[in-house]
Design a protein around this motif. Structure first.
Motif, mmCIF file in Angstrom:
data_model
loop_
_atom_site.group_PDB
_atom_site.id
_atom_site.type_symbol
_atom_site.label_atom_id
_atom_site.label_comp_id
_atom_site.label_asym_id
_atom_site.label_seq_id
_atom_site.Cartn_x
_atom_site.Cartn_y
_atom_site.Cartn_z
ATOM 1 N N GLY A 43 0.505 -1.259 -0.051
ATOM 2 C CA GLY A 43 -0.156 -0.147 -0.071
ATOM 3 C C GLY A 43 1.350 1.381 -0.172
ATOM 4 N N ASP B 17 1.962 5.533 1.307
ATOM 5 C CA ASP B 17 2.541 5.368 2.628
ATOM 6 C C ASP B 17 1.469 5.814 3.748
ATOM 7 N N CYS C 78 5.239 -6.183 1.359
ATOM 8 C CA CYS C 78 5.973 -5.167 0.846
ATOM 9 C C CYS C 78 5.457 -4.314 2.309
ATOM 10 N N ALA C 79 4.298 -3.097 2.109
ATOM 11 C CA ALA C 79 4.160 -1.818 3.448
ATOM 12 C C ALA C 79 3.327 -3.381 3.595
ATOM 13 N N GLN D 1 6.168 -3.914 6.399
ATOM 14 C CA GLN D 1 6.896 -3.222 6.727
ATOM 15 C C GLN D 1 6.935 -3.002 8.522
ATOM 16 N N ASN E 175 8.416 -2.915 -5.575
ATOM 17 C CA ASN E 175 8.029 -0.840 -5.803
ATOM 18 C C ASN E 175 7.905 -0.685 -4.290
ATOM 19 N N HIS E 176 8.810 -0.569 -3.897
ATOM 20 C CA HIS E 176 8.895 0.297 -2.357
ATOM 21 C C HIS E 176 10.567 1.764 -2.044
ATOM 22 N N ARG E 177 9.626 2.264 -1.422
ATOM 23 C CA ARG E 177 10.584 3.094 -0.351
ATOM 24 C C ARG E 177 11.537 2.787 0.572
ATOM 25 N N GLY E 178 11.178 1.576 0.906
ATOM 26 C CA GLY E 178 11.371 1.265 2.608
ATOM 27 C C GLY E 178 12.811 0.903 2.320
HETATM 28 N N1 GLN Z 1 4.839 2.444 0.604
HETATM 29 C C1 GLN Z 1 6.240 1.296 0.964
HETATM 30 C C2 GLN Z 1 7.007 1.923 0.822
HETATM 31 O O1 GLN Z 1 7.250 2.685 -0.462
HETATM 32 C C3 GLN Z 1 5.332 0.786 0.602
HETATM 33 C C4 GLN Z 1 5.198 0.047 -0.509
HETATM 34 C C5 GLN Z 1 4.777 -0.640 -1.368
HETATM 35 O O2 GLN Z 1 3.907 -1.295 -0.754
HETATM 36 N N2 GLN Z 1 4.448 -1.551 -2.090
HETATM 37 O O3 GLN Z 1 8.023 1.179 0.977
#
Ligand code: GLN
Length: 229
Positions: A60, A62, A90-91, A94, A145-148
Protein backbone atom coordinates in the motif's frame (compact mmCIF):
# COMPACT_ATOMS: atom_id res chain seq x y z
CA UNK A 1 -16.43 -25.15 8.71
CA UNK A 2 -13.89 -24.73 5.92
CA UNK A 3 -10.55 -26.58 5.98
CA UNK A 4 -8.66 -23.25 5.95
CA UNK A 5 -9.90 -19.82 7.03
CA UNK A 6 -8.15 -16.80 5.55
CA UNK A 7 -8.53 -13.15 6.48
CA UNK A 8 -7.37 -10.70 3.85
CA UNK A 9 -6.67 -7.59 5.93
CA UNK A 10 -8.06 -4.37 4.41
CA UNK A 11 -7.58 -5.14 0.71
CA UNK A 12 -9.26 -1.79 -0.03
CA UNK A 13 -6.38 0.02 1.72
CA UNK A 14 -3.60 -2.49 1.25
CA UNK A 15 -4.13 -4.14 -2.09
CA UNK A 16 -3.14 -1.57 -4.68
CA UNK A 17 -0.60 -3.90 -6.35
CA UNK A 18 -2.82 -6.88 -7.06
CA UNK A 19 -1.85 -8.67 -3.84
CA UNK A 20 -5.44 -9.87 -3.50
CA UNK A 21 -4.25 -12.49 -6.00
CA UNK A 22 -2.38 -14.17 -3.14
CA UNK A 23 -5.73 -15.04 -1.57
CA UNK A 24 -7.05 -16.35 -4.89
CA UNK A 25 -3.93 -18.43 -5.51
CA UNK A 26 -4.12 -20.05 -2.07
CA UNK A 27 -7.83 -20.82 -2.37
CA UNK A 28 -7.25 -22.27 -5.87
CA UNK A 29 -4.42 -24.50 -4.69
CA UNK A 30 -6.51 -25.80 -1.81
CA UNK A 31 -9.42 -26.47 -4.18
CA UNK A 32 -7.11 -28.52 -6.44
CA UNK A 33 -6.47 -30.74 -3.41
CA UNK A 34 -10.17 -31.10 -2.59
CA UNK A 35 -9.88 -28.72 0.38
CA UNK A 36 -12.23 -25.84 1.15
CA UNK A 37 -11.38 -22.24 2.03
CA UNK A 38 -13.33 -19.50 3.71
CA UNK A 39 -11.92 -16.08 2.75
CA UNK A 40 -12.93 -12.88 4.48
CA UNK A 41 -11.86 -9.50 3.09
CA UNK A 42 -12.07 -7.13 6.02
CA UNK A 43 -13.32 -3.57 5.79
CA UNK A 44 -11.31 -0.92 7.73
CA UNK A 45 -14.55 0.12 9.51
CA UNK A 46 -15.23 -3.40 10.81
CA UNK A 47 -13.45 -5.43 13.49
CA UNK A 48 -10.99 -8.07 12.29
CA UNK A 49 -11.77 -11.63 13.46
CA UNK A 50 -8.87 -13.07 15.43
CA UNK A 51 -9.47 -16.80 15.00
CA UNK A 52 -8.54 -17.38 11.33
CA UNK A 53 -5.75 -19.74 10.26
CA UNK A 54 -4.02 -17.23 8.00
CA UNK A 55 -3.84 -13.44 7.65
CA UNK A 56 -2.80 -11.84 4.38
CA UNK A 57 -1.57 -8.25 4.30
CA UNK A 58 -0.76 -6.60 0.98
CA UNK A 59 1.17 -3.58 -0.19
CA UNK A 60 0.00 0.00 0.00
CA UNK A 61 0.92 3.63 -0.31
CA UNK A 62 2.43 5.44 2.68
CA UNK A 63 -0.74 7.11 3.99
CA UNK A 64 -2.89 4.00 3.63
CA UNK A 65 -0.15 2.03 5.32
CA UNK A 66 -0.07 4.28 8.41
CA UNK A 67 -3.84 4.12 8.80
CA UNK A 68 -3.95 0.36 8.24
CA UNK A 69 -1.19 -0.23 10.81
CA UNK A 70 -3.10 1.41 13.64
CA UNK A 71 -6.42 -0.19 12.67
CA UNK A 72 -5.08 -3.76 12.50
CA UNK A 73 -2.60 -3.71 15.41
CA UNK A 74 -4.63 -5.23 18.25
CA UNK A 75 -6.38 -7.89 16.17
CA UNK A 76 -3.20 -9.03 14.42
CA UNK A 77 -1.28 -9.28 17.68
CA UNK A 78 -4.09 -11.29 19.20
CA UNK A 79 -4.32 -13.63 16.18
CA UNK A 80 -0.57 -14.29 16.21
CA UNK A 81 -0.64 -15.07 19.93
CA UNK A 82 -3.29 -17.69 19.08
CA UNK A 83 -0.92 -19.23 16.52
CA UNK A 84 -2.21 -17.78 13.25
CA UNK A 85 0.01 -17.73 10.17
CA UNK A 86 0.70 -14.36 8.55
CA UNK A 87 1.83 -13.71 4.99
CA UNK A 88 2.67 -10.05 4.36
CA UNK A 89 3.85 -8.13 1.32
CA UNK A 90 5.77 -4.84 1.15
CA UNK A 91 3.83 -2.28 3.24
CA UNK A 92 2.41 -5.29 5.11
CA UNK A 93 5.98 -6.46 5.79
CA UNK A 94 7.00 -3.00 7.06
CA UNK A 95 3.94 -2.71 9.31
CA UNK A 96 4.75 -5.98 11.12
CA UNK A 97 8.15 -4.64 12.24
CA UNK A 98 9.03 -2.49 15.24
CA UNK A 99 8.79 0.79 13.32
CA UNK A 100 8.79 2.23 9.82
CA UNK A 101 9.87 5.66 8.63
CA UNK A 102 7.95 6.92 5.61
CA UNK A 103 9.13 8.88 2.58
CA UNK A 104 8.50 12.19 4.45
CA UNK A 105 10.86 11.14 7.26
CA UNK A 106 8.07 10.44 9.78
CA UNK A 107 8.54 7.39 11.97
CA UNK A 108 5.51 5.26 12.86
CA UNK A 109 5.15 2.42 15.34
CA UNK A 110 4.82 -1.00 13.78
CA UNK A 111 3.00 -3.97 15.28
CA UNK A 112 6.21 -5.30 16.84
CA UNK A 113 5.56 -8.84 15.59
CA UNK A 114 8.71 -8.95 13.49
CA UNK A 115 12.23 -8.04 14.60
CA UNK A 116 12.72 -5.46 11.84
CA UNK A 117 12.90 -1.70 11.30
CA UNK A 118 12.33 0.21 8.07
CA UNK A 119 14.00 3.43 6.93
CA UNK A 120 13.72 5.15 3.55
CA UNK A 121 15.96 4.05 0.69
CA UNK A 122 17.80 6.81 -1.20
CA UNK A 123 15.86 5.88 -4.33
CA UNK A 124 12.63 3.93 -4.80
CA UNK A 125 13.29 0.30 -5.75
CA UNK A 126 11.18 -0.62 -8.77
CA UNK A 127 11.47 -3.68 -11.01
CA UNK A 128 11.51 -7.41 -11.37
CA UNK A 129 13.33 -9.28 -8.62
CA UNK A 130 14.55 -12.83 -8.17
CA UNK A 131 15.59 -14.30 -4.86
CA UNK A 132 17.12 -17.54 -3.75
CA UNK A 133 14.93 -18.68 -0.88
CA UNK A 134 16.17 -20.04 2.41
CA UNK A 135 13.06 -22.27 2.34
CA UNK A 136 13.02 -25.40 0.14
CA UNK A 137 10.97 -23.65 -2.57
CA UNK A 138 13.65 -22.78 -5.14
CA UNK A 139 13.90 -19.32 -6.69
CA UNK A 140 11.17 -16.80 -5.85
CA UNK A 141 10.25 -14.31 -8.57
CA UNK A 142 8.22 -11.13 -8.26
CA UNK A 143 7.99 -7.40 -8.73
CA UNK A 144 9.13 -4.83 -6.19
CA UNK A 145 8.07 -1.19 -5.82
CA UNK A 146 9.06 0.35 -2.49
CA UNK A 147 10.85 3.23 -0.88
CA UNK A 148 11.57 1.43 2.39
CA UNK A 149 14.75 -0.43 3.36
CA UNK A 150 14.23 -3.02 6.06
CA UNK A 151 16.90 -4.23 8.48
CA UNK A 152 16.26 -7.47 10.33
CA UNK A 153 17.21 -8.02 13.96
CA UNK A 154 18.44 -11.32 15.41
CA UNK A 155 14.97 -12.82 15.95
CA UNK A 156 14.10 -12.69 12.24
CA UNK A 157 15.81 -14.49 9.36
CA UNK A 158 15.62 -13.54 5.67
CA UNK A 159 13.17 -15.28 3.35
CA UNK A 160 15.98 -15.35 0.83
CA UNK A 161 18.99 -13.70 -0.75
CA UNK A 162 18.63 -11.31 -3.64
CA UNK A 163 19.84 -12.54 -7.02
CA UNK A 164 18.44 -9.59 -8.99
CA UNK A 165 16.67 -6.55 -7.57
CA UNK A 166 16.96 -4.69 -4.26
CA UNK A 167 14.95 -6.71 -1.72
CA UNK A 168 15.30 -5.47 1.85
CA UNK A 169 17.85 -2.87 0.72
CA UNK A 170 19.90 -3.46 3.89
CA UNK A 171 23.26 -3.69 2.13
CA UNK A 172 23.33 -7.46 2.85
CA UNK A 173 21.29 -8.58 -0.20
CA UNK A 174 18.64 -10.10 2.05
CA UNK A 175 14.97 -10.29 1.04
CA UNK A 176 11.90 -10.70 3.19
CA UNK A 177 11.67 -12.16 6.66
CA UNK A 178 10.67 -15.25 8.58
CA UNK A 179 9.90 -15.26 12.28
CA UNK A 180 7.68 -17.79 14.01
CA UNK A 181 4.42 -17.98 12.07
CA UNK A 182 5.22 -14.85 10.04
CA UNK A 183 6.45 -14.83 6.46
CA UNK A 184 7.05 -11.47 4.76
CA UNK A 185 8.45 -10.28 1.44
CA UNK A 186 8.79 -7.15 -0.67
CA UNK A 187 7.62 -9.06 -3.74
CA UNK A 188 4.32 -8.48 -5.51
CA UNK A 189 3.33 -10.48 -8.55
CA UNK A 190 1.04 -11.62 -6.97
CA UNK A 191 3.92 -13.53 -5.46
CA UNK A 192 1.95 -16.62 -4.40
CA UNK A 193 0.48 -17.02 -7.89
CA UNK A 194 3.96 -16.77 -9.47
CA UNK A 195 5.57 -19.07 -6.93
CA UNK A 196 3.43 -22.19 -6.37
CA UNK A 197 6.01 -23.83 -4.12
CA UNK A 198 5.96 -20.81 -1.82
CA UNK A 199 2.14 -20.86 -1.79
CA UNK A 200 2.23 -24.54 -0.85
CA UNK A 201 4.79 -23.80 1.88
CA UNK A 202 2.34 -21.29 3.41
CA UNK A 203 -0.53 -23.79 3.16
CA UNK A 204 1.43 -26.77 4.43
CA UNK A 205 2.05 -24.86 7.66
CA UNK A 206 -1.71 -25.06 8.19
CA UNK A 207 -2.83 -28.35 6.60
CA UNK A 208 0.40 -30.38 6.46
CA UNK A 209 2.16 -31.73 3.34
CA UNK A 210 0.25 -31.31 0.06
CA UNK A 211 0.33 -33.58 -3.00
CA UNK A 212 1.82 -32.07 -6.20
CA UNK A 213 -0.49 -30.43 -8.77
CA UNK A 214 -0.05 -29.33 -12.37
CA UNK A 215 1.67 -25.92 -12.32
CA UNK A 216 2.04 -25.51 -16.07
CA UNK A 217 0.83 -21.89 -16.25
CA UNK A 218 2.78 -20.70 -13.24
CA UNK A 219 5.90 -22.43 -14.58
CA UNK A 220 5.44 -20.65 -17.91
CA UNK A 221 5.19 -17.27 -16.12
CA UNK A 222 8.22 -18.11 -13.96
CA UNK A 223 10.35 -19.23 -16.89
CA UNK A 224 9.92 -15.85 -18.58
CA UNK A 225 11.12 -14.07 -15.45
CA UNK A 226 13.96 -16.49 -14.76
CA UNK A 227 15.25 -16.49 -18.36
CA UNK A 228 17.73 -13.57 -17.88
CA UNK A 229 19.71 -15.78 -15.44
N1 GLN B 1 4.74 2.56 1.16
C1 GLN B 1 5.78 1.59 1.25
C2 GLN B 1 7.06 1.99 0.51
O1 GLN B 1 7.01 2.76 -0.42
C3 GLN B 1 5.29 0.25 0.75
C4 GLN B 1 5.09 0.23 -0.73
C5 GLN B 1 4.39 -1.02 -1.19
O2 GLN B 1 3.66 -1.64 -0.44
N2 GLN B 1 4.56 -1.37 -2.44
O3 GLN B 1 8.12 1.50 0.87
Amino acid sequence: MADVTIVNVFPSLMGTYGDVGNELALAHRLRLRGLTTECLRTDPREPIPTTADLYLIGGGEDRAQVLAASLMADALRSAVVKGAQVFAVCAGFQILGESFTDGQGQTHAGLGLLDAVTHPLKERAVGEAIINSTLPVGAIVGFENHRGATTLGPDATPLGRVITGVGNGDGQRTEGALQGTIMATYLHGPVLALNPALADEVLSRIVGPLPPVDDEYAEWARARRLSPL
